[in-house]
Enzyme design. Structure first.
Site: not given
Ligand SMILES: Cc1cc2nc3c(=O)[nH]c(=O)nc-3n(C[C@H](O)[C@H](O)[C@H](O)COP(=O)(O)OP(=O)(O)OC[C@H]3O[C@@H](n4cnc5c(N)ncnc54)[C@H](O)[C@@H]3O)c2cc1C
Length: 393
Positions: A112, A115, A147, A230, A363
């Site tokens: 996928q 992100s 992933s 998902e 969140e």
């Molecule tokens: C094990 C694992 C596998 C993954 N696999 C995939 C994959 O295969 N493909 C893919 O595309 N992605 C994948 N991801 C990515 C995942 O979807 C993102 O990490 C996730 O959506 C959070 O985005 P970010 O890491 O950019 O954090 P951010 O969006 O930067 O968030 C940082 C912090 O801010 C908080 N926050 C952000 N916005 C808000 C809001 N509006 N209100 C309250 N709090 C908020 C969040 O909760 C978090 O604590 C994976 C992640 C992990 C950990």
């Protein structure tokens, strides 16, 4: 004949025509797909029979009892849980015919590409660009946390096709060939020591327009199908009682009486009940899914799954005392699947940290439950009507 009886007899016909002991694994899986017994809720000709999803366990039990191979669903979770329902809902007949069978048999692994370094929770802010050139799209950008990208033949990809309209409207959804020379996959090592996910760099990747899923600019709507599925795929897996994280800690509790304390006993009992309630709620959710696609309710399941996994694995580490601090393997492995029960307590503890991030952070899921399940007022969104190119980044 009831649907269940009819399915049992179809499964027996499949077993008679392709006895598992004398049939290669892939040949059996392909024959199972052709017989409509892969996912019975899919349409005829696409691995199903157009029956309710709740009848699938009838087929699975019949084939398992006869020693038939399965398609190793944990290894191909992104394909089964996310790509397939999206292709089914938005794909053309050609796309369904091309992609679904090898996806289900596991011959082609999917990943996928959603992100990005600057777009996770705020996924609609994504900056990977796809520009149309004749019958193709040329894609440039970077994805992250992907992933299984190192195993994947295909990816579901969302990219910006129109920077001049607000962020949710200028996105298009594609199927991306991971063997394209412009795709570069680099491992990302995570807290467990493994590199289950990757950074993916897309440089001049060419995607035929025939691999667009849904309309140009309609990618956000298509992505909702993927994201809702998902959450169900991550949090709503079918489990037996004491399946999942609660299994190993209950086993240790029974087998190691010297580790028990009154306080841990109370906490274990509470978590055991919570895990059972979550399991049964998942069962009910699956029954509600008999028809159609999951909605935002899956967010609640995924929230509970993350909280429980973190609490239970924390308790397991505490129960182990000094042993709980040991770790079985720090080598940077490139695992084919996430195996919660195949490793030790330390692995479960560290890996479950990702449960409240992957598939939407807790969140963000709380926001979804508040707004779309409970109908509470939405968060203010000041960028809703601003062209993506004018947003501060
Ligand atoms: C094990 C694992 C596998 C993954 N696999 C995939 C994959 O295969 N493909 C893919 O595309 N992605 C994948 N991801 C990515 C995942 O979807 C993102 O990490 C996730 O959506 C959070 O985005 P970010 O890491 O950019 O954090 P951010 O969006 O930067 O968030 C940082 C912090 O801010 C908080 N926050 C952000 N916005 C808000 C809001 N509006 N209100 C309250 N709090 C908020 C969040 O909760 C978090 O604590 C994976 C992640 C992990 C950990």
């Amino acid at each position: 004949m009831t649907d269940a009886a009819e399915l049992r007899s179809r499964a027996q016909e499949l077993l008679a025509a392709h006895p598992p002991a004398d049939t290669g694994r892939l040949d059996f899986l392909r024959a199972r797909f052709d017989a409509g017994l892969a996912w019975v809720h899919f349409p005829e000709g696409l691995g199903g029979l157009g029956l309710p999803r709740s009848l699938q366990p009838v087929v699975d039990a019949e084939l398992q009892a006869a020693g038939a191979p399965d398609n190793d669903p944990r290894r191909i979770g992104i394909g089964l849980g996310m790509a397939a329902p999206t292709i089914l809902q938005y794909g053309t007949e050609e796309q369904k015919a091309r992609f679904l069978k090898p996806l289900w048999t596991g011959e082609e692994v999917w990943c996928q590409l959603f992100s990005e370094p600057g777009a996770g929770s705020d996924l609609a802010a994504l900056g990977t660009r796809a520009v149309r050139e004749g019958d193709e799209w040329v894609v440039n950008g970077q994805k992250v946390w992907t992933s299984s990208a190192h195993l994947a033949r295909w990816a579901i990809l969302i990219a910006r096709t129109d920077p001049d309209v607000p962020k949710h409207r200028g996105i298009t959804y594609f199927v991306c060939d991971m063997t394209d020379p412009g795709v570069e996959v680099r491992p990302l090592r995570q807290i467990t020591g493994e590199a289950e996910f990757n950074e993916v760099f897309l440089t001049g990747v060419r995607i035929p327009d025939a691999h667009r899923l849904g309309g140009t600019g309609d990618g956000w709507r298509v992505a909702q199908t993927t994201l809702n599925n998902e959450r169900v795929a991550i949090g709503g897996m079918r489990l037996p009682r004491e399946g999942g994280m609660i299994g190993p800690v209950s086993k240790t509790w029974r087998e190691r009486p010297e580790l028990r304390t009154h306080d841990l006993h109370q906490r274990l009992l509470k978590l055991w009940v919570d895990a059972e309630v979550a399991r049964l709620t998942g069962e009910r959710l699956r029954q509600q899914l008999v028809a159609g696609q999951p909605g935002p309710e899956g967010a609640g399941m995924k929230l509970a799954f993350a909280r429980l996994n973190q609490e239970i694995s924390g308790l397991e580490v505490e129960l182990g005392g000094e042993e709980g601090l040991l770790y079985d393997d720090w080598t940077m492995r490139r695992p084919e699947l996430v195996d919660f029960t195949g490793r030790d307590a330390g692995y479960r503890y560290l890996r479950s940290k990702g449960n409240s991030i992957e598939g939407g952070t807790s969140e963000v899921l709380l926001n979804i439950v508040a707004e779309r399940v409970l109908g509470l007022p939405a968060e203010p969104r000041t960028d809703k009507d601003v062209a993506w190119k004018d947003l501060a980044r």
